[in-house]
Scaffold this active site. Structure first.
Site, PDB file in Angstrom:
ATOM      1  N   GLY A 149     -24.830  22.998 104.578  1.00  0.00           N
ATOM      2  CA  GLY A 149     -25.501  22.169 104.459  1.00  0.00           C
ATOM      3  C   GLY A 149     -25.166  20.649 105.503  1.00  0.00           C
ATOM      4  O   GLY A 149     -26.113  19.900 104.851  1.00  0.00           O
ATOM      5  N   HIS A 150     -24.239  20.933 105.919  1.00  0.00           N
ATOM      6  CA  HIS A 150     -24.189  19.667 106.814  1.00  0.00           C
ATOM      7  C   HIS A 150     -24.361  19.991 108.322  1.00  0.00           C
ATOM      8  O   HIS A 150     -23.975  19.169 109.336  1.00  0.00           O
ATOM      9  CB  HIS A 150     -22.545  18.673 106.323  1.00  0.00           C
ATOM     10  CG  HIS A 150     -22.143  18.899 105.183  1.00  0.00           C
ATOM     11  ND1 HIS A 150     -23.216  18.274 104.522  1.00  0.00           N
ATOM     12  CD2 HIS A 150     -21.067  19.542 104.457  1.00  0.00           C
ATOM     13  CE1 HIS A 150     -21.821  18.056 103.811  1.00  0.00           C
ATOM     14  NE2 HIS A 150     -21.335  19.131 102.981  1.00  0.00           N
ATOM     15  N   HIS A 196     -22.204  14.382  99.566  1.00  0.00           N
ATOM     16  CA  HIS A 196     -22.155  15.548  98.403  1.00  0.00           C
ATOM     17  C   HIS A 196     -23.437  14.845  97.194  1.00  0.00           C
ATOM     18  O   HIS A 196     -23.233  15.143  96.720  1.00  0.00           O
ATOM     19  CB  HIS A 196     -21.027  16.463  98.353  1.00  0.00           C
ATOM     20  CG  HIS A 196     -19.810  16.523  99.318  1.00  0.00           C
ATOM     21  ND1 HIS A 196     -19.039  16.381  99.433  1.00  0.00           N
ATOM     22  CD2 HIS A 196     -20.552  18.415 100.148  1.00  0.00           C
ATOM     23  CE1 HIS A 196     -18.691  17.478 100.700  1.00  0.00           C
ATOM     24  NE2 HIS A 196     -19.807  18.516 101.176  1.00  0.00           N
TER      25      HIS A 196
END
Length: 335
Positions: free
Chosen positions: A59-60, A222
């Protein structure tokens, strides 16, 4: 209301992403047989060289996978979205990266990552593979300066990994690579601002709430809380706020050099990033600081979160040489 994503099924998103990355970058990357979450540089590991293994949650992107390649990281262990990889792919990465000179683990300071990477290191020690660990802690909003060891690792990873990977490629010993990594971490400072949330592939729902005219200073990648929430400000005001905090802590002297990263958290476009970069350049020039190198774009994202972060690495002669050292990765190159 659910968000929209170009995915097939949320539970398959990470593995299908990895398949796509390997299809797109076969000259740079491969997956360990039977371990699709262990991604290795085709031209990274070699005998006698310290191996650098990075990793963390998905997700990064391009963190972490994009920085695997010759001259930077030898392998990356991949977790689920915003979740640590388990020990097995970490062990597979370290085994593939091991050239007999030891292995350095580097990753952001998050509890799940610490637990699983430490477990992997203990298991590798049973196979006589020496492992050292350096946590990245560049997010100045996440803890006071006196508690730097409790800070999160965020976009500053790019410069910190770069310095350590160059040291590995240049044949430094494990002791020296660890020293460089710690030195790079202590001279790297990041702070960001979030404008809107992201959503996980499995839920398609925003992972936090923020008002239409609000922003949060210092939010984590996050969705962790920042230091302040208030009315949305102009780009110049945001850059001034972030740089004030960074420069106050960095305490550089006129004539010093810095490496700059203006990073999108996911959906913030290049137009807005370059507007921020314009102000960063103005403020650094006014402070008498020279920009040695600058990166602008998506380097450490949070899915589709809107917002940006600014990172400064306070360079010295050694760090400048290491930042300049060539690397050839799937999503990042230096020549």
């Amino acid at each position: 209301m659910k968000t929209k994503k170009l995915i097939n099924a949320g539970d398959n998103a990470v593995d299908e992403m990895l398949e796509g990355i390997l299809c797109a970058h076969p000259d740079h990357l491969y997956a360990v047989d039977g371990m699709p979450r262990a991604i290795v540089a085709r031209h990274g590991p070699r005998q006698g060289k310290v191996g650098l293994v990075i990793g963390g949650g998905s997700g990064h992107e391009p963190t972490f996978l994009g920085f695997v390649g010759k001259g930077l990281a030898d392998a990356a262990a991949v977790g689920n979205v915003f979740a640590s990889p388990p020990p097995d792919p970490i062990i597979a990465c370290a085994t593939a990266a091991n050239g007999g000179a030891g292995v350095l683990f580097m990753y952001g300071n998050y509890a799940g990552d610490v637990m699983n990477f430490d477990m992997a290191a203990e298991m590798l020690a049973m196979d006589d593979i020496e492992v050292r660990t350096v946590l990245t802690t560049d997010d100045i909003a996440s803890a006071p300066r006196s508690q730097r060891d409790k800070r999160r690792g965020v976009a500053g990873n790019v410069f910190i990994f770069k310095a350590a990977g160059a040291a590995c490629d240049l044949g430094y010993s494990l002791d020296e690579v660890e020293r460089v990594a710690r030195h790079a971490n202590t001279r790297t400072y990041t702070m960001g601002v979030a404008l809107s949330p992201c959503s996980l592939p499995q839920t398609l729902k925003p992972n936090f709430a923020i008002g239409e005219g609000e922003m949060e200073i210092g939010m984590g990648i996050h969705g962790e809380p920042g230091v302040a929430r208030g009315a949305l400000e102009s780009a110049d005001q945001v850059a001034d706020t972030l740089l004030y905090r960074i420069l106050s802590e960095m305490q550089a002297d006129a004539g010093d050099r810095v490496a700059v990263l203006v990073n999108s958290l996911g959906s913030t476009p290049l137009m807005e990033l370059y507007i921020l970069m314009r102000r960063v350049s103005q403020r650094l020039d006014a402070a008498g600081l020279a920009i040695h190198t600058s990166l602008v774009g998506n380097y450490c994202t949070s899915l589709e979160m809107a917002g940006a972060s600014i990172t400064l690495m306070h360079l010295d002669d050694e760090l400048q040489r290491l930042i300049d050292h060539p690397c050839d990765c799937a999503m990042f190159k230096a020549r």
